[in-house]
Enzyme design. Structure first.
Site, PDB file in Angstrom:
ATOM      1  N   CYS A   1       0.251   3.651   2.872  1.00  0.00           N
ATOM      2  CA  CYS A   1       0.834   3.163   4.135  1.00  0.00           C
ATOM      3  C   CYS A   1       2.317   3.521   4.198  1.00  0.00           C
ATOM      4  O   CYS A   1       2.844   3.888   5.258  1.00  0.00           O
ATOM      5  CB  CYS A   1       0.681   1.647   4.257  1.00  0.00           C
TER       6      CYS A   1
ATOM      7  N   CYS B   1       0.839  -1.207   0.000  1.00  0.00           N
ATOM      8  CA  CYS B   1       0.000   0.000   0.000  1.00  0.00           C
ATOM      9  C   CYS B   1       0.874   1.258   0.000  1.00  0.00           C
ATOM     10  O   CYS B   1       1.638   1.487   0.949  1.00  0.00           O
ATOM     11  CB  CYS B   1      -0.911  -0.077   1.222  1.00  0.00           C
TER      12      CYS B   1
END
Lengths: 102, 628
Positions: free
Chosen positions: A31, A28
Site C-alpha cells: 500500500c 501494508c
C-alpha cells in the site's frame, strides 16, 4: 488529485463521475508503494479523482463493497463499480483501468 | 565489510563440478595407476557423500566388475559390470554411511583388488528409517528414493532401511529415471515462493549434473519424458496473476520451450474450488502424464479436485475426472463421468496428486482426500479422513467411470496425507502407494500441512510411508521421519552409461525479473542498513538472491545502480499464508524474513546494490556483475 476520505465522506460522493477508490492499510508495504504510484498518476492525470480509504478504520464500508484485502482499487463509473484491481499494480495497469472508464 | 550485510558469490554447481572433474581427471592422467593401486575419489561431484570413483588403467580393454560389499553378508552385495576399456573410471554407488566399505574390482582374468572406502557421518538432521518391512527377494538390487518436501534431503533407503544414497543439495519434487538411465528432478535453486526453482536438473546417481534446464516460468511439481526425449514440465507465467496453470514442452538438447498448454483457455477459474483454492492458485497443477495411445496429456489439479485430459496437439479439453458438484451443467454434461459398478465402494478423489495413465487407459492417482467434499458444510476433518491410491476405469464413449482398485481407505487417519504423495503402476495388481506428507499432532492427523508443523515439539510427528502391494498383499512398507514428496524405486546401477565424462551445461533461460517503474522518494544515506534487517546477498552466475528481514508493512525496494542506469525491484514485506506448500524447502522460520531472486537476464554491467527502507536509501557495499 488524491483525497483521503472516510465512510461518511464516501456516502456523500457523487459516484456517477468516473473515479478510483483505493482501500489501503497503514501496516501494508505494497500500500505504501502504491501511494507513490498513485502520486505519479495524479501528476499525469490531475483532473481524475482518486480517493483513498483506510481499510482498518472503515470496515463496514469495505464489507459492503466486498473488499477482501489491501490494497484494493475500485474503479467507478455511472454509480457502479466498473472494475477492480487487487494488490499492488504498476502504472500501466492502473492507467488502463482509468482510461476504460474516463 | 560490516557484519550488517553478508554477501557470497559462488559459481554454479555445474561449474564447480566441471572444475572438480577436470582436477581428478588430470591427477588420474598424470598417475595412470593400475588396478593394484587405483585412484579413489570419494564424493567426486561434491553433493553425494555415499559414492566414489575408482580409477585405474589396464593394458588391454577389459570389462571390470565392481562389487560394493553388503554390511552383513554376501547376499547384500551390489555388483555391476562395466563396458570394456583400458581407462576405467568406475562409479561406486550405495556406500554405507560412517563405515569402512569394502569394494572389490574384478577383471575377467580373475585378478581383483578389494579396497576400503571410508565414508563420514551424514548430516545430523537426515531423516531416518523408523520401520521397514521388506526382503531382498522382493527388492533385489532396488532401493527406494524419496524426494524432499521440506528442508530434508533427497534420500534413498535399502531393504534394511539403511541410507545408501543422499544428495546434500535440496533437489525437489518429482524424480524419474529417464531412458538413458539418468535422473531428472527439480533444481535446488530458489526462484519464487512458495517453492518454485529455476528448472529441472538431469543428473546421474553420483550427483553429477549433466544439464540444468532453466525455465522462464520456473519448475514446480512434475515432469514427464516424451518418447523423443523432450520433457513435459509444469510451470506458469509470472507476468499473470495466477500460478501453476501451464505445462510446457522442453527441448532436451537446447532447453528451449517448444510448446505450451494453458489451462485458463479450457477451464473456468472460479468454479468447484477445493478447500485449498484461492484466486491466485486456482488449479494447482501437481502432475502431468503423456498417454501415447490417445496422444493426450493428463493433468492433476489439486485445487479443483480434478484430473483433466487435454488433446496433445490442440490443447482442447477431452474429459474431467472428479466430483461434478459445483461445475457448470454444460461442462458436467460434456466432460464428466458417471460412476458405475459397485457404487458402495466408489469414492471420488479430492486434492489428488500424481495422475498415472495405465497401459490399458485406466487412470490412477494418489487421492489425498483433504476436505473430501466440494462444499464447506460437508468438509471432513483430517482425523476422520483417509488417503489412498485409487485406480479408475473410464469409458470415454459412454462417459462412465468405475473404481477398480484402491488401497488406503481402510487405514484411516494413520495413512492420511493432506498434501504431496504419489502412486506407481508396476504391473497389473502391483502398485506403490506413497503417503509422504503425514503430519500428526497429539496422535491425531494434524490440522495443518507438514511444513507448518514443528517436529521439534514432542506431540508432533512428521512421517512418510511407502507401501507396495501385489495382488492384494503388502510386500513392502517403509516408514521414515519427515515428509517426502514422492517415492521412486530404482536400482543404483543401470545398463546405460552410469557416468559420462564432460562438462555439464546450463540450458534455457530464466525470466527477466519484473522491475518496478515507480521509485519511492527516499533520502540516500551513505550507511549500511540497520543490522536488524539481516541482509544477505547470494550471487550466482545467472542471478542473485536477496535475503532480508522486515517488519510487516515496511516499504522496501532493491535498487541496482551504475552511472548509466538503474533497475528497481519492489520487495513485498507482507506476511503471506499459503494454502498449498508442497515443498517447504524455501520457507523461513521467521515470517519477517523474505527473499527475492533477481535474474541477470536483461542486465549488463556492474551494479551497486542499494536498498530503500521506508524513507531512506541505504548502501549495501555489494556490487553485482552482470555479463553482457
Amino acid at each position: 488529485m488524491i483525497t483521503e476520505i472516510s465512510q461518511k465522506d464516501y456516502e456523500s460522493l457523487d459516484l456517477s463521475a468516473p473515479m478510483l477508490i483505493e482501500f489501503y492499510s497503514k501496516t501494508c508495504g505494497p500500500c505504501k508503494m502504491l501511494s507513490f504510484v498513485l502520486k505519479d498518476i495524479a501528476k499525469q492525470k490531475p483532473d481524475f479523482p482518486i480517493y483513498i480509504i483506510d481499510f482498518d478504520e472503515n470496515r463496514e464500508l469495505k464489507e459492503r463493497l466486498g473488499v477482501k484485502g489491501f490494497p484494493t482499487m475500485l474503479f467507478f463509473k455511472d454509480g457502479k463499480e466498473a472494475s477492480r484491481l487487487e494488490g499492488l499494480k504498476q502504472k500501466p495497469a492502473i492507467i488502463k483501468a482509468i482510461e476504460a472508464i474516463a | 565489510m560490516s557484519t550488517k550485510v553478508r554477501y557470497i558469490s559462488e559459481d554454479h554447481l555445474i561449474t564447480r563440478q566441471n572444475r572438480a572433474e577436470q582436477e581428478f581427471l588430470a591427477a588420474f592422467n598424470a598417475e595412470k595407476p593400475g588396478l593394484a593401486a587405483p585412484k579413489v575419489v570419494v564424493n567426486p561431484y561434491l553433493i553425494n557423500p555415499l559414492c566414489a570413483l575408482v580409477m585405474f588403467t589396464t593394458p588391454t580393454a577389459v570389462a571390470p566388475t565392481l562389487t560394493v560389499h553388503g554390511k552383513r553378508y554376501a547376499r547384500e552385495n551390489l555388483s555391476h559390470t562395466f563396458k570394456a576399456a583400458t581407462e576405467h573410471i568406475l562409479p561406486v554407488l550405495g556406500l554405507y554411511e560412517d563405515f569402512a566399505n569394502q569394494v572389490t574390482v574384478t577383471l575377467p582374468d580373475g585378478s581383483s583388488n578389494t579396497l576400503t572406502i571410508q565414508t563420514g557421518k551424514l548430516p545430523e538432521d537426515v531423516c531416518r528409517c523408523l520401520n521397514i518391512q521388506a526382503s531382498l527377494d522382493y527388492l533385489g538390487d532396488h532401493i527406494m528414493f524419496l524426494t524432499p518436501a521440506g528442508k530434508n534431503l533427497p534420500t534413498a533407503y535399502d531393504y534394511r532401511g539403511d541410507i545408501r544414497w543422499l544428495l546434500t543439495e535440496n533437489t525437489m519434487f518429482d524424480i524419474k529415471r529417464v531412458k538413458n538411465g539418468n535422473i531428472v528432478t527439480g533444481s535446488s535453486r530458489f526462484c519464487h515462493m512458495p517453492y518454485n526453482s529455476t528448472g529441472m536438473v538431469e543428473i546421474n546417481l553420483l550427483g553429477k549434473v549433466y544439464k540444468e534446464y532453466r525455465m522462464p516460468g520456473n519448475y514446480h511439481h512434475d515432469h514427464f519424458e516424451m518418447e523423443d526425449g523432450n520433457l513435459l514440465a509444469l510451470t506458469q507465467d509470472f507476468s499473470r496473476d495466477t500460478v501453476e496453470d501451464m505445462c510446457v514442452l522442453i527441448d532436451r538438447d537446447t532447453g528451449e520451450v517448444l510448446k505450451t498448454w494453458d489451462y485458463r483457455k479450457v477451464l473456468p477459474m472460479d468454479v468447484a474450488g477445493s478447500g485449498s483454492q484461492d484466486a491466485h492458485d486456482w488449479f494447482h497443477n501437481n502432475a502431468v502424464w503423456y498417454d501415447k495411445r490417445t496422444h493426450s496429456i493428463t493433468l492433476s489439479g489439486r485445487h479443483q479436485d480434478a484430473m483433466i485430459n487435454l488433446d496433445y496437439e490442440t490443447g482442447d479439453l477431452n474429459w474431467i475426472i472428479g466430483d461434478p458438484e459445483g461445475w457448470p451443467k454444460e461442462m458436467v454434461d460434456k466432460y464428466f463421468f458417471k460412476p458405475v459398478g459397485d457404487l458402495s465402494k466408489f469414492d471420488w478423489q479430492y486434492e489428488q496428486h500424481a495422475c498415472v495413465v495405465c497401459p490399458d487407459g485406466d487412470v490412477m492417482c494418489f487421492d489425498n482426500g483433504q476436505y473430501r467434499a466440494k462444499v464447506k458444510e460437508k468438509y471432513i476433518e483430517n482425523r476422520d479422513n483417509f488417503s489412498r491410491g485409487v485406480r479408475y476405469r473410464i469409458d470415454t464413449d459412454k462417459m462412465e467411470i468405475e473404481q477398480v482398485w484402491q488401497y488406503g481407505k481402510e487405514r484411516g487417519q494413520e495413512f492420511f496425507s493432506p498434501y504431496i504423495c504419489n502412486v506407481e503402476y508396476y504391473d497389473e495388481g502391483h502398485y506403490m502407494i506413497h503417503p509422504g506428507g503425514i503430519g500428526r499432532e497429539d496422535g491425531y492427523a494434524a490440522k495443518h500441512l507438514g511444513p507448518f508443523l514443528d517436529p521439534k515439539k514432542p506431540n508432533v510427528e512428521l512421517r512418510s510411508i511407502t507401501v507396495e502391494e501385489k495382488d492384494g498383499v503388502v510386500l513392502y512398507q517403509l516408514e521414515t521421519e519427515g515428509n517426502f514428496y514422492r517415492a521412486e524405486k530404482l536400482p543404483l546401477y543401470h545398463d546405460g552409461d552410469n557416468l559420462v565424462i564432460g562438462d555439464g551445461q546450463l540450458l534455457g533461460n530464466l525470466e527477466v525479473t519484473e522491475e518496478f517503474d515507480t521509485v519511492p522518494e527516499a533520502e540516500e544515506v551513505f550507511e549500511l542498513p540497520p543490522s536488524f534487517h539481516n541482509i544477505f546477498i547470494e550471487e550466482d552466475e545467472d542471478r542473485f538472491v536477496f535475503h532480508g528481514r522486515f517488519e510487516k508493512g515496511t516499504l522496501a525496494m532493491l535498487c541496482l545502480e551504475n552511472e548509466k542506469e538503474s533497475h528497481n525491484y519492489f520487495l513485498n514485506t507482507s506476511a503471506s499464508w499459503h494454502l498449498a506448500m508442497c515443498s517447504g524447502a524455501f520457507l523461513e522460520d521467521d515470517e519477517r524474513d523474505i527473499k527475492m531472486h533477481i535474474s541477470k537476464l536483461g542486465l549488463s554491467g556492474v551494479f551497486k546494490v542499494k536498498l530503500i527502507i521506508n524513507e531512506k536509501k541505504y548502501q549495501t557495499g555489494v556490487s553485482i556483475l552482470c555479463p553482457a
